[in-house]
Design a protein around this motif. Structure first.
Motif, mmCIF file in Angstrom:
data_model
loop_
_atom_site.group_PDB
_atom_site.id
_atom_site.type_symbol
_atom_site.label_atom_id
_atom_site.label_comp_id
_atom_site.label_asym_id
_atom_site.label_seq_id
_atom_site.Cartn_x
_atom_site.Cartn_y
_atom_site.Cartn_z
ATOM 1 N N SER A 5 40.515 32.063 53.911
ATOM 2 C CA SER A 5 41.664 31.380 53.093
ATOM 3 C C SER A 5 42.781 31.012 53.648
ATOM 4 O O SER A 5 43.024 31.561 54.808
ATOM 5 C CB SER A 5 41.773 32.299 51.724
ATOM 6 O OG SER A 5 42.282 33.624 52.155
ATOM 7 N N ALA A 6 43.831 30.401 53.064
ATOM 8 C CA ALA A 6 45.220 30.398 53.538
ATOM 9 C C ALA A 6 45.816 31.561 53.844
ATOM 10 O O ALA A 6 46.587 31.852 54.632
ATOM 11 C CB ALA A 6 45.825 29.285 52.567
ATOM 12 N N GLU A 32 44.427 33.299 56.819
ATOM 13 C CA GLU A 32 44.969 32.921 57.916
ATOM 14 C C GLU A 32 46.532 33.120 58.347
ATOM 15 O O GLU A 32 46.916 33.207 59.418
ATOM 16 C CB GLU A 32 44.645 31.218 57.835
ATOM 17 C CG GLU A 32 45.255 30.513 59.200
ATOM 18 C CD GLU A 32 45.017 28.842 58.935
ATOM 19 O OE1 GLU A 32 44.945 28.404 60.107
ATOM 20 O OE2 GLU A 32 44.608 28.360 57.775
#
Length: 300
Positions: free
Chosen positions: A239-240, A243
Motif C-alpha cells: 500500500s501507499a 511504501e
C-alpha cells in the motif's frame, strides 16, 4: 492464514527486514522465540517449549513438543498461565501484557504471525513444510557479517551445532566445523559459521518452494524494489502507507514522525537507518588485511 518467518544468521538484517514487513499492518511481530537467552527467549507465553541450543534443530523426527508449541505461536495464542509460572518480574509482566495484547488483537483482527528468528535458520525447512510458513532467508556479504560480529566482540561455540545428531544427519557437511572446536580465532570461526549457514540456506531453498533467499545488500541498496518483491512473496498488500513507512525507515529521515520507533520491550537489533549509507560503512569495521583474509576463507 500463512505465517511468515524471516531468518538468517544473527546480524544479517532479520530484524530490519521483519520490521519493514510489519509496515503492511497485516502482521504481528514475534521476536526470536528460539533464542535460548531471555529476553527475548524463554517466554512460554510466546513459545511453550524448552529451547536447549542456539540454532535449535527441529525436524519431523523430533517435533513432538515443537509442533503444538509453534502451532499456538503462529495462531497468535498467547499462553498467559505458562508465562506466569516462569516469569514474574515487573519487566516480564510488562512484556506479557504487550505480547498478550498484540497476540489477542492480531487474532481478532485476522492478522498473521511474523517470526523474526535467526536461530530458526537450520530448521527453516521444517517451518516451511510443517507450519506452512513463507520463509525469507537473509544472506549477508561475509565481510559485512564478520565485521559486525567483530565490532560487537561476538564469537560462536560450535558445540551448539555439533551436539545435535539430527542436525548433523540432515546436514553432514557441518561435521567440518569440529576442527574449530576450542579455536580462539574469532574471525576464522565467524567465516566458518557463515560458510556453513550459506550452504544450508542454498540447499534448503533448492528443496523447498516456500523458502526464498534474499541478499541483504540487495535490500539495503534498493529497499523499495526489494521489499515490494518480498510483500508479493509473503502475500502482503503493498500500500501507499507501507511504501511511505519503509521509505522513511530506510533513509536519513528515518527518525522523522511516522517512522518506526525503538521499544525496549521488543529487544530487537533493529534501528531506523539509512540503508545505503549502512552498506558503505560496513566494510570499514575490518582492516584491509582482515578483509582479504575473510574473502579468502569464504571462498574455500
Amino acid at each position: 492464514m500463512t505465517p511468515v518467518l524471516v531468518t538468517g544468521l544473527p546480524r544479517s538484517g532479520t530484524s530490519w527486514t521483519g520490521k519493514m514487513l510489519t509496515a503492511s499492518g497485516e502482521l504481528v511481530y514475534v521476536n526470536e522465540p528460539l533464542n535460548p537467552q531471555r529476553p527475548p527467549g524463554r517466554s512460554p507465553g510466546v513459545l511453550n517449549a524448552r529451547v536447549a541450543h542456539r540454532f535449535q534443530y527441529i525436524c519431523p523426527d523430533n517435533d513432538g513438543a515443537w509442533l503444538p508449541a509453534f502451532t499456538d505461536t503462529v495462531a497468535l495464542r498467547y499462553r498467559f498461565t505458562a508465562e506466569l509460572r516462569r516469569n514474574r518480574s515487573p519487566y516480564d509482566l510488562a512484556r506479557m501484557v504487550r505480547y498478550g495484547t498484540a497476540f489477542s488483537f492480531g487474532r481478532l483482527t485476522g492478522r498473521r504471525a511474523l517470526l523474526d528468528d535467526p536461530f530458526a535458520l537450520f530448521s527453516a525447512g521444517w517451518f516451511a513444510e510443517r507450519l506452512g510458513c513463507r520463509v525469507v532467508i537473509l544472506l549477508r556479504d561475509p565481510v559485512s557479517f564478520v565485521g559486525s560480529w567483530q565490532r560487537l566482540g561476538w564469537t560462536f561455540y560450535f558445540h551448539e551445532l555439533l551436539e545435535q545428531p539430527l542436525l548433523l544427519r540432515d546436514h553432514p557437511h557441518l561435521e567440518e566445523l569440529r576442527s574449530l572446536v576450542g579455536c580462539q580465532d574469532r574471525l576464522a570461526k565467524a567465516v566458518a559459521l557463515w560458510r556453513a549457514a550459506r550452504t544450508v540456506a542454498v540447499d534448503l531453498a533448492a528443496r523447498h518452494p516456500g523458502i526464498l533467499l534474499v541478499r541483504y545488500e540487495d535490500l539495503a541498496s534498493a529497499p523499495q524494489h526489494g521489499f515490494r518483491r518480498l510483500y508479493e512473496w509473503a502475500g502482503l498488500t503493498w500500500s501507499a502507507r507501507a511504501e511511505a513507512r519503509i521509505s522513511r525507515a530506510c533513509t536519513a529521515a528515518a527518525t522523522a514522525a511516522g517512522g518506526f520507533t525503538w521499544s525496549g520491550l521488543s529487544r530487537t537489533a533493529y534501528r531506523p537507518m539509512d540503508s545505503r549509507q549502512a552498506l558503505a560503512t560496513a566494510a570499514g569495521r575490518l582492516t584491509a588485511e582482515e578483509i582479504h583474509r575473510v574473502r579468502e576463507l569464504a571462498t574455500r
